[in-house]
Write a protein that holds these residues in place. Structure first.
Motif, PDB file in Angstrom:
ATOM      1  N   ALA A 128       0.832  -1.206   0.000  1.00 17.75           N
ATOM      2  CA  ALA A 128       0.000   0.000   0.000  1.00 17.75           C
ATOM      3  C   ALA A 128       0.865   1.254   0.000  1.00 17.75           C
ATOM      4  CB  ALA A 128      -0.938  -0.005   1.208  1.00 17.75           C
ATOM      5  N   SER A 129       2.003   1.195   0.671  1.00 19.80           N
ATOM      6  CA  SER A 129       2.921   2.328   0.680  1.00 19.80           C
ATOM      7  C   SER A 129       3.474   2.597  -0.717  1.00 19.80           C
ATOM      8  CB  SER A 129       4.068   2.053   1.660  1.00 19.80           C
ATOM      9  OG  SER A 129       4.997   3.110   1.661  1.00 19.80           O
ATOM     10  N   HIS A 130       3.833   1.533  -1.440  1.00 19.99           N
ATOM     11  CA  HIS A 130       4.292   1.693  -2.823  1.00 19.99           C
ATOM     12  C   HIS A 130       3.234   2.406  -3.657  1.00 19.99           C
ATOM     13  CE1 HIS A 130       7.148  -1.975  -2.278  1.00 19.99           C
ATOM     14  NE2 HIS A 130       7.798  -0.837  -2.107  1.00 19.99           N
ATOM     15  N   MET A 131       1.986   1.969  -3.501  1.00 17.88           N
ATOM     16  CA  MET A 131       0.909   2.526  -4.311  1.00 17.88           C
ATOM     17  C   MET A 131       0.673   3.997  -3.981  1.00 17.88           C
ATOM     18  SD  MET A 131      -1.109   2.112  -6.736  1.00 17.88           S
ATOM     19  CE  MET A 131      -0.772   0.365  -6.958  1.00 17.88           C
ATOM     20  N   GLU A 132       0.701   4.339  -2.698  1.00 21.42           N
ATOM     21  CA  GLU A 132       0.508   5.739  -2.297  1.00 21.42           C
ATOM     22  C   GLU A 132       1.602   6.626  -2.881  1.00 21.42           C
ATOM     23  OE1 GLU A 132      -1.666   7.510  -0.734  1.00 21.42           O
ATOM     24  OE2 GLU A 132      -3.049   6.039   0.127  1.00 21.42           O
ATOM     25  N   LYS A 133       2.847   6.192  -2.788  1.00 24.20           N
ATOM     26  CA  LYS A 133       3.962   6.986  -3.305  1.00 24.20           C
ATOM     27  C   LYS A 133       3.883   7.114  -4.815  1.00 24.20           C
ATOM     28  CE  LYS A 133       7.242   5.924   0.409  1.00 24.20           C
ATOM     29  NZ  LYS A 133       8.516   5.269   0.762  1.00 24.20           N
ATOM     30  N   LEU A 134       3.558   6.019  -5.502  1.00 18.76           N
ATOM     31  CA  LEU A 134       3.465   6.056  -6.963  1.00 18.76           C
ATOM     32  C   LEU A 134       2.377   7.024  -7.411  1.00 18.76           C
ATOM     33  CD1 LEU A 134       4.019   5.059  -9.833  1.00 18.76           C
ATOM     34  CD2 LEU A 134       2.467   3.144  -9.386  1.00 18.76           C
ATOM     35  N   VAL A 135       1.212   6.934  -6.783  1.00 17.16           N
ATOM     36  CA  VAL A 135       0.103   7.818  -7.156  1.00 17.16           C
ATOM     37  C   VAL A 135       0.469   9.273  -6.891  1.00 17.16           C
ATOM     38  CG1 VAL A 135      -2.251   8.489  -6.525  1.00 17.16           C
ATOM     39  CG2 VAL A 135      -1.702   6.084  -6.883  1.00 17.16           C
ATOM     40  N   GLY A 136       1.145   9.531  -5.764  1.00 16.05           N
ATOM     41  CA  GLY A 136       1.560  10.895  -5.460  1.00 16.05           C
ATOM     42  C   GLY A 136       2.534  11.439  -6.494  1.00 16.05           C
ATOM     43  N   LYS A 137       3.528  10.635  -6.880  1.00 16.96           N
ATOM     44  CA  LYS A 137       4.512  11.075  -7.884  1.00 16.96           C
ATOM     45  C   LYS A 137       3.852  11.271  -9.243  1.00 16.96           C
ATOM     46  CE  LYS A 137       8.395   8.749  -5.605  1.00 16.96           C
ATOM     47  NZ  LYS A 137       9.212   9.935  -5.345  1.00 16.96           N
ATOM     48  N   PHE A 138       2.991  10.351  -9.635  1.00 17.68           N
ATOM     49  CA  PHE A 138       2.299  10.463 -10.918  1.00 17.68           C
ATOM     50  C   PHE A 138       1.391  11.683 -10.944  1.00 17.68           C
ATOM     51  CE2 PHE A 138      -1.536   9.388 -13.445  1.00 17.68           C
ATOM     52  CZ  PHE A 138      -0.950   9.355 -14.703  1.00 17.68           C
ATOM     53  N   ASP A 139       0.734  11.927  -9.829  1.00 18.46           N
ATOM     54  CA  ASP A 139      -0.163  13.077  -9.740  1.00 18.46           C
ATOM     55  C   ASP A 139       0.601  14.383  -9.909  1.00 18.46           C
ATOM     56  OD1 ASP A 139      -2.750  14.090  -9.398  1.00 18.46           O
ATOM     57  OD2 ASP A 139      -2.398  14.506  -7.294  1.00 18.46           O
ATOM     58  N   ARG A 140       1.784  14.483  -9.292  1.00 17.26           N
ATOM     59  CA  ARG A 140       2.593  15.691  -9.430  1.00 17.26           C
ATOM     60  C   ARG A 140       3.062  15.897 -10.865  1.00 17.26           C
ATOM     61  NH1 ARG A 140       4.432  14.064  -4.311  1.00 17.26           N
ATOM     62  NH2 ARG A 140       6.223  12.978  -5.202  1.00 17.26           N
ATOM     63  N   VAL A 141       3.456  14.814 -11.519  1.00 13.47           N
ATOM     64  CA  VAL A 141       3.891  14.912 -12.921  1.00 13.47           C
ATOM     65  C   VAL A 141       2.744  15.377 -13.799  1.00 13.47           C
ATOM     66  CG1 VAL A 141       4.674  13.593 -14.920  1.00 13.47           C
ATOM     67  CG2 VAL A 141       5.737  13.222 -12.690  1.00 13.47           C
ATOM     68  N   GLN A 142       1.556  14.827 -13.559  1.00 11.34           N
ATOM     69  CA  GLN A 142       0.386  15.210 -14.342  1.00 11.34           C
ATOM     70  C   GLN A 142       0.056  16.688 -14.158  1.00 11.34           C
ATOM     71  OE1 GLN A 142      -0.174  13.138 -16.758  1.00 11.34           O
ATOM     72  NE2 GLN A 142      -2.263  12.495 -16.289  1.00 11.34           N
ATOM     73  N   ARG A 143       0.161  17.181 -12.911  1.00 11.40           N
ATOM     74  CA  ARG A 143      -0.146  18.586 -12.657  1.00 11.40           C
ATOM     75  C   ARG A 143       0.847  19.500 -13.371  1.00 11.40           C
ATOM     76  NH1 ARG A 143      -0.841  17.095  -7.119  1.00 11.40           N
ATOM     77  NH2 ARG A 143       1.127  18.153  -6.653  1.00 11.40           N
ATOM     78  N   GLN A 144       2.099  19.094 -13.388  1.00 13.71           N
ATOM     79  CA  GLN A 144       3.118  19.913 -14.035  1.00 13.71           C
ATOM     80  C   GLN A 144       2.944  19.936 -15.545  1.00 13.71           C
ATOM     81  OE1 GLN A 144       6.709  18.158 -12.614  1.00 13.71           O
ATOM     82  NE2 GLN A 144       6.487  18.959 -10.532  1.00 13.71           N
ATOM     83  N   ARG A 145       2.376  18.885 -16.112  1.00 12.76           N
ATOM     84  CA  ARG A 145       2.208  18.816 -17.565  1.00 12.76           C
ATOM     85  C   ARG A 145       1.034  19.647 -18.050  1.00 12.76           C
ATOM     86  NH1 ARG A 145       1.744  12.845 -19.435  1.00 12.76           N
ATOM     87  NH2 ARG A 145       2.379  13.648 -21.457  1.00 12.76           N
ATOM     88  N   THR A 146       0.085  19.878 -17.205  1.00 11.88           N
ATOM     89  CA  THR A 146      -1.124  20.601 -17.620  1.00 11.88           C
ATOM     90  C   THR A 146      -1.338  21.794 -16.692  1.00 11.88           C
ATOM     91  OG1 THR A 146      -2.045  18.462 -18.265  1.00 11.88           O
ATOM     92  CG2 THR A 146      -3.546  20.343 -18.237  1.00 11.88           C
ATOM     93  N   ASP A 147      -0.897  22.968 -17.144  1.00 12.87           N
ATOM     94  CA  ASP A 147      -0.999  24.164 -16.305  1.00 12.87           C
ATOM     95  C   ASP A 147      -2.446  24.525 -15.999  1.00 12.87           C
ATOM     96  OD1 ASP A 147       1.814  25.798 -17.924  1.00 12.87           O
ATOM     97  OD2 ASP A 147       1.722  24.385 -16.255  1.00 12.87           O
ATOM     98  N   ARG A 148      -3.291  24.386 -16.991  1.00 14.81           N
ATOM     99  CA  ARG A 148      -4.699  24.752 -16.784  1.00 14.81           C
ATOM    100  C   ARG A 148      -5.345  23.854 -15.745  1.00 14.81           C
ATOM    101  NH1 ARG A 148      -8.346  25.403 -22.021  1.00 14.81           N
ATOM    102  NH2 ARG A 148      -6.775  27.021 -22.293  1.00 14.81           N
ATOM    103  N   GLN A 149      -5.074  22.550 -15.847  1.00 13.27           N
ATOM    104  CA  GLN A 149      -5.623  21.617 -14.872  1.00 13.27           C
ATOM    105  C   GLN A 149      -5.040  21.900 -13.490  1.00 13.27           C
ATOM    106  OE1 GLN A 149      -8.026  19.575 -15.228  1.00 13.27           O
ATOM    107  NE2 GLN A 149      -7.928  18.550 -13.244  1.00 13.27           N
ATOM    108  N   HIS A 150      -3.752  22.277 -13.478  1.00 22.02           N
ATOM    109  CA  HIS A 150      -3.104  22.605 -12.213  1.00 22.02           C
ATOM    110  C   HIS A 150      -3.786  23.802 -11.547  1.00 22.02           C
ATOM    111  CE1 HIS A 150      -0.068  23.028  -9.169  1.00 22.02           C
ATOM    112  NE2 HIS A 150       0.340  24.202  -9.627  1.00 22.02           N
ATOM    113  N   ASP A 151      -4.132  24.818 -12.348  1.00 23.11           N
ATOM    114  CA  ASP A 151      -4.822  25.990 -11.802  1.00 23.11           C
ATOM    115  C   ASP A 151      -6.182  25.603 -11.226  1.00 23.11           C
ATOM    116  OD1 ASP A 151      -3.633  28.242 -14.408  1.00 23.11           O
ATOM    117  OD2 ASP A 151      -2.691  27.526 -12.560  1.00 23.11           O
TER     118      ASP A 151
END
Length: 416
Positions: A128-151
């Motif tokens: 479960a710890s692996h999954m939480e960390k992976l989702v957190g890292k993926f979520d940050r990458v996704q936010r950085q790729r889409t400025d509008r979605q990040h806003d």
């Protein structure tokens, strides 16, 4: 090692293995039972079975009330329950007890029809710890790729939390998007500026070198810098005090002038200082100087109780609200009604709340499950999840390092 010692070790290891199997078996059964709970919650929320004629705000509030689930956790359960309807692979694995709620909760934050099989593979092989960390890292990458979605996410993440600590001091934490935050800071600095200028004038006068109090800009600047170096924490503390005073002044101005075009009326005279007193109706109706709390009442059991005389004295000159703003609106929408009922033994009438269907809405200050044990029968769990065994919920992970870069890259490829 002698034979009796080896036999003892064998018995201890055998007992430990048996306990481990019982634990993992129960964990798998709980996974399946939790899946069943979430499916019921999704159906219950869809049909608005929690509404009770408009007296409960959301399904999460109903779960908080009737099931004793903390409000934040209840909101997550409702969110996950609806997300499972969109993710058949994760839903099926959860139903079989193969993956835990912790893993499902993490996956549903980023899962789509395109990547749920990939996430499920990682969930089966990792913790479960692996999954939480992976989702957190993926979520940050996704936010950085889409400025509008990040806003948009920043806007949705805005919040202000306040509470009163044990000393009676109010603690306020705010999280605001950049533009809104800048506006608040600008308002605070506008109020702080005159206070700071006054402080600077006092400092200039204190370091004056001639009879007229004139001092050069260089001398003044050097003195300020010297005070900062010498006082350090004192200077920062003074600044923090000034900002706190500025926030209070802003609120005083708003309340006094009804600024912002709201319907809030200005507070005048005695109403400039308000005390909010939550009074049990039995307290106001009871005679005598002491009052024992209702034994069924759990909401206020850890609070300080006031005598009926004190409560009546504090409230005699105050305006009375029977309803919060939310339920006041629902009352006028016809979601429920209120009538006064004369109760034997009390001088004042009691209030009866009635749902739109005509049923009396009972108080919520009672135990959730009277006479029901919190124990769940192993036989009942076995019937609920007959295919679950001691290895069903165990991951394939054996201690190897998790390559989050590769995992995030795999998710990005499936998301494109």
């Amino acid at each position: 090692m002698n034979a009796p010692a080896r036999i003892a070790d064998f018995v201890i290891n055998s007992n430990a293995d048996d306990l481990a199997q019982q634990i993992t078996l129960l964990a798998g059964q709980i996974n399946a039972a939790t899946h069943r709970l979430l499916k019921l919650i999704a159906e219950f929320d869809t049909c608005k079975g929690w509404s009770g004629g408009g007296t409960v705000r959301t399904c999460a509030h109903w779960l908080n009330w009737q099931c004793g689930i903390a409000l934040g956790a209840a909101r997550e359960k409702v969110r996950v329950a609806h997300r499972l309807e969109e993710l058949p692979l994760i839903d099926a694995a959860f139903e079989k007890g193969e993956i835990s709620y912790s893993k499902v909760r993490a996956m549903t934050r980023v899962a789509t029809a395109e990547n749920e099989d990939y996430l499920l593979m990682i969930a089966r092989h990792g913790t479960a710890s692996h999954m939480e960390k992976l989702v957190g890292k993926f979520d940050r990458v996704q936010r950085q790729r889409t400025d509008r979605q990040h806003d948009k996410e920043q806007e949705n993440a805005r919040k202000l939390v306040y509470y009163q600590n044990d000393d009676g001091m109010w603690v306020i934490h705010a999280k605001l998007p950049p533009e809104a935050g800048e506006q608040v800071i600008k308002a605070l600095e506008a109020v702080v500026a005159p206070i700071q200028e006054e402080r600077q004038r006092e400092l200039q006068e204190s370091c004056s070198t001639d009879a007229h109090g004139d001092v050069s800009a260089e001398t003044f600047s050097a003195t300020v810098e010297h005070e900062k170096r010498e006082s350090g924490n004192h200077f920062q503390e003074l600044l923090e005090h000034t900002r706190a005073d500025a926030l209070v002044k802003i609120t005083e101005h708003f309340l006094a002038t009804s600024a912002g075009g709201t319907s809030l009326q200005a507070l005048k005279g005695a109403e400039r200082c308000q005390i909010m007193l939550h009074v049990d109706i039995d307290t106001l109706q009871r005679n005598g100087s002491t009052h024992a709390p209702n034994p069924h009442c759990r909401e206020f059991e850890h609070q300080q109780w006031l005598s009926p005389d004190t409560a009546r004295r504090l409230s005699c000159d105050a305006s009375l609200v029977t309803l919060c703003r939310y339920h006041h609106r629902l009352l006028h929408q016809g979601s429920f009604s209120i009538e006064a009922v004369r109760d034997e033994g009390h001088d004042s009438p009691a209030l009866r709340f009635i749902s739109a269907a005509g049923a009396t809405i009972e108080t919520s200050f009672f135990p959730q499950f009277p006479g029901v044990s919190a124990e769940t029968s192993p036989l009942a769990l076995q019937r609920l999840a007959p295919d679950v065994d001691a290895t069903t919920s165990c991951p394939y992970w054996t201690g190897e390092h998790m390559d989050y870069g590769m995992a995030v890259d795999g998710l990005l490829r499936r998301t494109q």
